[in-house]
Write an enzyme that holds these catalytic residues in place. Structure first.
Site, PDB file in Angstrom:
ATOM      1  N   GLY A  15       0.569  -1.133  -0.161  1.00  0.00           N
ATOM      2  CA  GLY A  15      -0.135  -0.183  -0.365  1.00  0.00           C
ATOM      3  C   GLY A  15       0.563   0.448   0.441  1.00  0.00           C
ATOM      4  N   ASP A  25       0.877   3.701   4.760  1.00  0.00           N
ATOM      5  CA  ASP A  25      -0.035   4.323   3.781  1.00  0.00           C
ATOM      6  C   ASP A  25      -1.167   4.186   4.785  1.00  0.00           C
ATOM      7  OD1 ASP A  25      -0.473   0.908   4.261  1.00  0.00           O
ATOM      8  OD2 ASP A  25      -1.547   0.993   2.697  1.00  0.00           O
ATOM      9  N   ASP A  36      -3.723   1.397  12.050  1.00  0.00           N
ATOM     10  CA  ASP A  36      -5.038   1.509  12.030  1.00  0.00           C
ATOM     11  C   ASP A  36      -5.235   1.163  13.635  1.00  0.00           C
ATOM     12  OD1 ASP A  36      -8.238   1.153  12.478  1.00  0.00           O
ATOM     13  OD2 ASP A  36      -7.831  -0.868  11.512  1.00  0.00           O
ATOM     14  N   LYS A  45      -5.589   6.507  11.937  1.00  0.00           N
ATOM     15  CA  LYS A  45      -7.188   6.842  12.458  1.00  0.00           C
ATOM     16  C   LYS A  45      -7.013   6.519  13.364  1.00  0.00           C
ATOM     17  CE  LYS A  45      -9.663   3.573   8.778  1.00  0.00           C
ATOM     18  NZ  LYS A  45     -10.334   1.826   8.823  1.00  0.00           N
ATOM     19  N   PHE A  93     -13.496   2.182   6.295  1.00  0.00           N
ATOM     20  CA  PHE A  93     -12.737   1.583   5.806  1.00  0.00           C
ATOM     21  C   PHE A  93     -11.982   2.720   4.241  1.00  0.00           C
ATOM     22  CE2 PHE A  93     -10.561  -1.156   2.810  1.00  0.00           C
ATOM     23  CZ  PHE A  93      -9.939  -2.124   3.636  1.00  0.00           C
ATOM     24  N   VAL A  94     -11.358   2.225   4.138  1.00  0.00           N
ATOM     25  CA  VAL A  94     -10.850   3.417   2.666  1.00  0.00           C
ATOM     26  C   VAL A  94     -10.432   2.286   1.677  1.00  0.00           C
ATOM     27  CG1 VAL A  94     -11.357   5.465   3.816  1.00  0.00           C
ATOM     28  CG2 VAL A  94      -9.472   4.341   4.217  1.00  0.00           C
ATOM     29  N   ASP A 137      -6.152  -1.686  -0.764  1.00  0.00           N
ATOM     30  CA  ASP A 137      -6.964  -1.923  -1.532  1.00  0.00           C
ATOM     31  C   ASP A 137      -7.978  -1.896  -0.510  1.00  0.00           C
ATOM     32  OD1 ASP A 137      -5.409  -3.597   0.440  1.00  0.00           O
ATOM     33  OD2 ASP A 137      -6.147  -4.863  -0.634  1.00  0.00           O
ATOM     34  N   ARG A 186      -6.287  -0.600  -5.751  1.00  0.00           N
ATOM     35  CA  ARG A 186      -4.965   0.144  -5.423  1.00  0.00           C
ATOM     36  C   ARG A 186      -4.933   1.798  -6.374  1.00  0.00           C
ATOM     37  NH1 ARG A 186      -2.211  -2.384  -1.333  1.00  0.00           N
ATOM     38  NH2 ARG A 186      -2.221  -4.548  -1.923  1.00  0.00           N
TER      39      ARG A 186
HETATM   40  P1  5GP Z   1      -3.329  -2.100  11.898  1.00  0.00           P
HETATM   41  O1  5GP Z   1      -2.201  -3.081  12.639  1.00  0.00           O
HETATM   42  O2  5GP Z   1      -2.789  -0.809  12.028  1.00  0.00           O
HETATM   43  O3  5GP Z   1      -4.240  -2.453  12.849  1.00  0.00           O
HETATM   44  O4  5GP Z   1      -3.517  -2.254  10.652  1.00  0.00           O
HETATM   45  C1  5GP Z   1      -2.880  -1.825   9.683  1.00  0.00           C
HETATM   46  C2  5GP Z   1      -3.310  -2.154   8.681  1.00  0.00           C
HETATM   47  O5  5GP Z   1      -4.629  -2.241   8.486  1.00  0.00           O
HETATM   48  C3  5GP Z   1      -2.342  -1.202   7.116  1.00  0.00           C
HETATM   49  O6  5GP Z   1      -1.088  -1.275   6.531  1.00  0.00           O
HETATM   50  C4  5GP Z   1      -3.681  -1.611   5.844  1.00  0.00           C
HETATM   51  O7  5GP Z   1      -2.993  -2.910   5.268  1.00  0.00           O
HETATM   52  C5  5GP Z   1      -4.572  -2.358   7.057  1.00  0.00           C
HETATM   53  N1  5GP Z   1      -5.958  -1.276   7.304  1.00  0.00           N
HETATM   54  C6  5GP Z   1      -5.914  -0.296   7.902  1.00  0.00           C
HETATM   55  N2  5GP Z   1      -6.794   0.422   7.992  1.00  0.00           N
HETATM   56  C7  5GP Z   1      -7.579  -0.324   6.595  1.00  0.00           C
HETATM   57  C8  5GP Z   1      -8.868   1.244   6.186  1.00  0.00           C
HETATM   58  O8  5GP Z   1     -10.011   1.867   5.486  1.00  0.00           O
HETATM   59  N3  5GP Z   1      -8.312   0.724   4.323  1.00  0.00           N
HETATM   60  C9  5GP Z   1      -7.354  -1.063   4.207  1.00  0.00           C
HETATM   61  N4  5GP Z   1      -7.478  -0.409   2.661  1.00  0.00           N
HETATM   62  N5  5GP Z   1      -6.569  -0.884   5.075  1.00  0.00           N
HETATM   63  C10 5GP Z   1      -7.047  -0.551   5.962  1.00  0.00           C
END
Ligand code: 5GP
Length: 184
Positions: A50, A108, A111, A139, A160-161, A167, A173
């Site tokens: 991403g 990218d 979360d 986020k 979710f974006v 993606d 993407r």
């Molecule tokens: P975390 O470990 O912070 O929960 O997750 C991070 C990963 O989750 C990011 O690198 C991404 O791949 C995915 N992710 C989290 N939120 C989104 C979203 O809104 N859209 C997309 N496409 N991927 C997300």
């Protein structure tokens, strides 16, 4: 096959991304220390897949007199759903030795922070001179693990974006804008 998700509104336009990327690059450049050789040296680490889109725009906004190297890592995050698995696995590691170097990790989106926190711990254990992070989307309201974000593009709500590298089951993407998706 019936499609589970459909594209929804533009959350962040290509113009906004472009402007923000230039601002972030200027800050990164200003904050990079000058090395003994008189140059500002920086290894930019992108998290596949991403962050590639954001990283390539970001580094091209850095001043040409900087010594900029680019390398990538691949870790598991989301599978084919929009829920985090919580499982972090390294699929592809850096080719570069970052010991004693100034490193900027580009992601990218952060979360819950689990993936990023794991990665930063790993990179930190390799003793870089400095380790900074640049994240296009944050986020922050969903954070479960504290992570350091030095440069943030946009704080976004819990939606979710997709687009600009992000993606949904491998799709979208390539979109220039960042869009929300809806069940469809
Ligand atoms: P975390 O470990 O912070 O929960 O997750 C991070 C990963 O989750 C990011 O690198 C991404 O791949 C995915 N992710 C989290 N939120 C989104 C979203 O809104 N859209 C997309 N496409 N991927 C997300």
């Amino acid at each position: 096959m019936e499609q589970k998700y459909a594209l929804d509104d533009v959350l962040i336009s290509r113009g906004e991304i472009e402007k923000k990327t230039a601002e972030l690059a200027a800050k990164v450049a200003a904050d990079t220390p000058v090395s003994a050789n008189g140059k500002k040296e920086l290894i930019v680490v992108g998290i596949l897949t991403g962050a590639v889109f954001f990283l390539t725009d970001l580094v091209r906004d850095l001043p040409e007199e900087m010594d900029v190297r680019v390398d990538f890592m691949s870790v598991s995050s989301y599978g084919n759903s929009t829920k985090s698995s919580g499982v972090v696995r390294i699929f592809h590691d850096l080719k570069t030795n970052i010991e004693g170097k100034n490193v900027l990790v580009v992601e990218d989106i952060v979360d819950t922070g689990r993936t990023f926190a794991y990665l930063l711990d790993l990179l930190h254990s390799r003793n870089p001179a400095s380790l900074r992070t640049c994240v296009l989307l944050d986020k922050s309201a969903r954070r479960e693990t504290e992570v350091r974000v030095d440069y943030c593009g946009f704080n976004i709500p819990d939606a979710f974006v997709v687009g600009y590298g992000l993606d949904c089951a491998g799709m979208w993407r390539h979109l220039r804008d960042i869009r929300t998706v809806r069940e469809g």
